[in-house]
Enzyme design. Structure first.
Site, PDB file in Angstrom:
ATOM      1  N   ASN A 206      37.753  30.271 -64.344  1.00  0.00           N
ATOM      2  CA  ASN A 206      38.793  30.157 -65.361  1.00  0.00           C
ATOM      3  C   ASN A 206      39.367  31.557 -65.617  1.00  0.00           C
ATOM      4  O   ASN A 206      38.952  32.540 -64.987  1.00  0.00           O
ATOM      5  CB  ASN A 206      38.261  29.510 -66.645  1.00  0.00           C
ATOM      6  N   LYS A 208      39.076  33.719 -68.060  1.00  0.00           N
ATOM      7  CA  LYS A 208      38.108  34.708 -68.538  1.00  0.00           C
ATOM      8  C   LYS A 208      37.191  35.147 -67.406  1.00  0.00           C
ATOM      9  O   LYS A 208      36.922  36.343 -67.238  1.00  0.00           O
ATOM     10  CB  LYS A 208      37.287  34.124 -69.689  1.00  0.00           C
ATOM     11  N   GLU A 209      36.702  34.183 -66.630  1.00  0.00           N
ATOM     12  CA  GLU A 209      35.806  34.514 -65.520  1.00  0.00           C
ATOM     13  C   GLU A 209      36.517  35.350 -64.458  1.00  0.00           C
ATOM     14  O   GLU A 209      35.921  36.271 -63.877  1.00  0.00           O
ATOM     15  CB  GLU A 209      35.261  33.219 -64.897  1.00  0.00           C
ATOM     16  N   ASP A 278      33.692  21.329 -64.309  1.00  0.00           N
ATOM     17  CA  ASP A 278      32.992  20.466 -63.355  1.00  0.00           C
ATOM     18  C   ASP A 278      33.934  19.403 -62.803  1.00  0.00           C
ATOM     19  O   ASP A 278      33.882  19.061 -61.614  1.00  0.00           O
ATOM     20  CB  ASP A 278      31.792  19.792 -64.027  1.00  0.00           C
TER      21      ASP A 278
END
Length: 504
Positions: A206, A208-209, A278
């Site tokens: 995402n 942030k990641e 997921d």
């Protein structure tokens, strides 16, 4: 009709795909109850527990989404030699996993996350887990099974929740096996150093990641995403990044390919983003395994994610929901659709009821055979709907009606009866229920206990203590409302009139 037959065709072939999930599986436990007082021992609420449910978490949720998409999905993971591990095995079997291979470890508990809820308000979460890396001996056991399972798959998903199963050494060995057999590897990543995933086909961070994995590079705009993803591809040795961007949609970045940015529907009412990642990687994996392009995979994943965030709690996508979302996406604003209630399975009904209750809607429930729909039925349902915001009608299955009414009933089969009821303005959902053998209880008690509507409507000349469903409804805090019957209107009298007419 939709305007993208290619995507429609891909969805029709998902049942032919075989996908393997390798990663950290967990048991998600939900404890529901009511809070009516504060503890005299300390200023904390006292939760009066009413029921508990369990579901697959972590890599297990990716498995749930793949099965919801009707793929042939398998899982490889580690669990403890404990009761929670047995529960995980049972849930995988019940869910319909094609294969579930677990390495049991004596000194490592099965990961379990327990959430305590009052209504839909979470009071507390407790975790039981061990997050240090698995031993070299366990790595070898996982690798041994993977060497057999990976070549039989059309895509491999590494679901990394940082719980110790996917060690850097094991990740590289798994990727090399898949690369050798030309099987795509997709990674739901964890941590800040993505070099451990070198050789993977796709990672799905995402915003942030993606920022964390590139030493804090910005990810606010399309150009930011492009810069960060290209940096990640170059330095981590990953072939492609499919980045999820919440309300901004999803982006596909490949080396030496033009970037693709797909937007989300701005009108989506977001309830819960739990497990959406997921859903995204499961949909991408299923599409790639079916022969779809990265753009098609991202398009369907973006659509699937927009469906699951409207649900309450962690809930998987289902193939029927994705097909419906694809169809509705292409209906023009000027086109009008005929309102029709949901005809739902029990699990689908549970998800929808949670969503309704999260909106503060009062949910009503009634049940019956509804064999020949007449004035009495329609008036009763209208009166019931006037007392709630959403009305569920549970319809006895054909076998259930046969047990209740005799061998000549029902007149109309269960699908016909369900569809007629679903077309009524007063009805918001239809579900089927009932006994399969004369020895079984032919009541709505079980489905009422699952859905827990606010009001249970019963038509007839009854007192509450004569209604078998009443104790269960009152136990969870629901209300039983006995509604008046409408004399002169019944299925039996309608059938008798028809018989007399034929005889004359």
């Amino acid at each position: 009709m939709t305007q993208n037959p290619d995507l429609e065709n891909l969805l029709e072939t998902l049942s032919d795909t075989k996908i393997l999930v390798i990663g950290d599986i967990m048991l998600d436990r939900f404890v529901y109850g009511n809070v009516e007082r504060i503890s005299p021992e300390s200023p904390i609420p006292v939760l009066s527990i009413k029921r508990e449910t369990m579901m697959l978490g972590g890599a297990g949720n990716t498995l749930s989404n793949l099965i919801g998409l009707e793929t042939n999905a398998s899982i490889l993971s580690v669990i403890g030699d404990d009761s929670e591990g047995k529960n995980l095995r049972s849930l995988c079997k019940t869910l319909g996993a094609s294969q579930a291979e677990f390495i049991e470890i004596n000194d490592r508990p099965t990961s379990i996350k327990t959430r305590f809820l009052a209504g839909h308000q979470q009071l507390l979460r407790t975790d039981i887990e061990k997050t240090d890396q698995i031993s070299p001996e366990t790595e070898n056991l996982v690798l041994e099974k993977a060497q057999t399972m990976i070549p039989e798959s059309q895509a491999v998903v590494l679901s990394d929740y940082g719980k110790g199963l996917l060690t850097p050494k094991l990740i590289q060995k798994l990727i090399k096996i898949a690369n050798k057999h030309k099987i795509p590897v997709l990674v739901d990543p964890k941590g800040m150093d993505y070099r451990v995933y070198k050789g993977a086909d796709i990672v799905t961070p995402n915003k942030k990641e993606l920022s964390l994995s590139t030493q804090g590079m910005p990810t606010a705009t399309d150009s930011d995403i492009e810069s960060a993803a290209n940096t990640l591809i170059k330095h981590a040795g990953i072939k492609a990044v499919i980045a999820t961007r919440s309300a901004d949609g999803i982006s596909v970045l490949q080396k030496n390919e033009a970037p693709i940015h797909l937007r989300s529907d701005e009108k989506i009412e977001v309830f819960d983003v739990s497990g959406a990642g997921d859903t995204v990687i499961a949909t991408i994996a299923a599409t790639i395994a079916a022969g779809g392009s990265y753009e098609q995979a991202a398009d369907l994943a973006n659509l699937a994610g927009s469906v699951v965030v409207t649900k309450v709690g962690t809930a998987p996508i289902r193939l029927g929901e994705l097909k419906e979302a694809l169809e509705h996406r292409h209906i023009g604003k000027e086109e009008k659709t005929i309102r029709k209630a949901f005809i739902s399975t029990w699990h689908e009904a549970e998800e929808i009821v949670k969503r309704w209750k999260a909106k503060g809607l009062k949910v009503g429930f009634t049940n019956g055979c509804f064999d020949i729909l007449h004035f009495g039925h329609v008036t009763y349902l209208q009166d019931a709907r006037a007392k709630c915001d959403r009305l569920i009608v549970a319809v006895n299955t054909d076998r259930s009606v046969n047990i209740l009414k005799g061998p000549e009933r029902p007149v109309h089969d269960e699908n016909s009866r369900a569809n007629v009821l679903a077309s009524l303005a007063a009805v918001d959902m239809v579900v089927l229920f009932g006994a399969e053998t004369p020895e079984q209880a032919n009541t709505a008690c079980e489905i009422l206990d699952l859905l827990q509507p606010d009001i249970y409507f019963k038509g007839g000349d009854y007192t509450v203590d004569q209604i078998p469903e009443a104790p269960g409804v009152m136990r969870y805090g629901g209300v039983v409302d006995v509604m008046p019957v409408y004399d002169g209107h019944s299925t039996t009298s309608s059938i008798n009139k028809i018989k007399k007419s034929k005889a004359a």
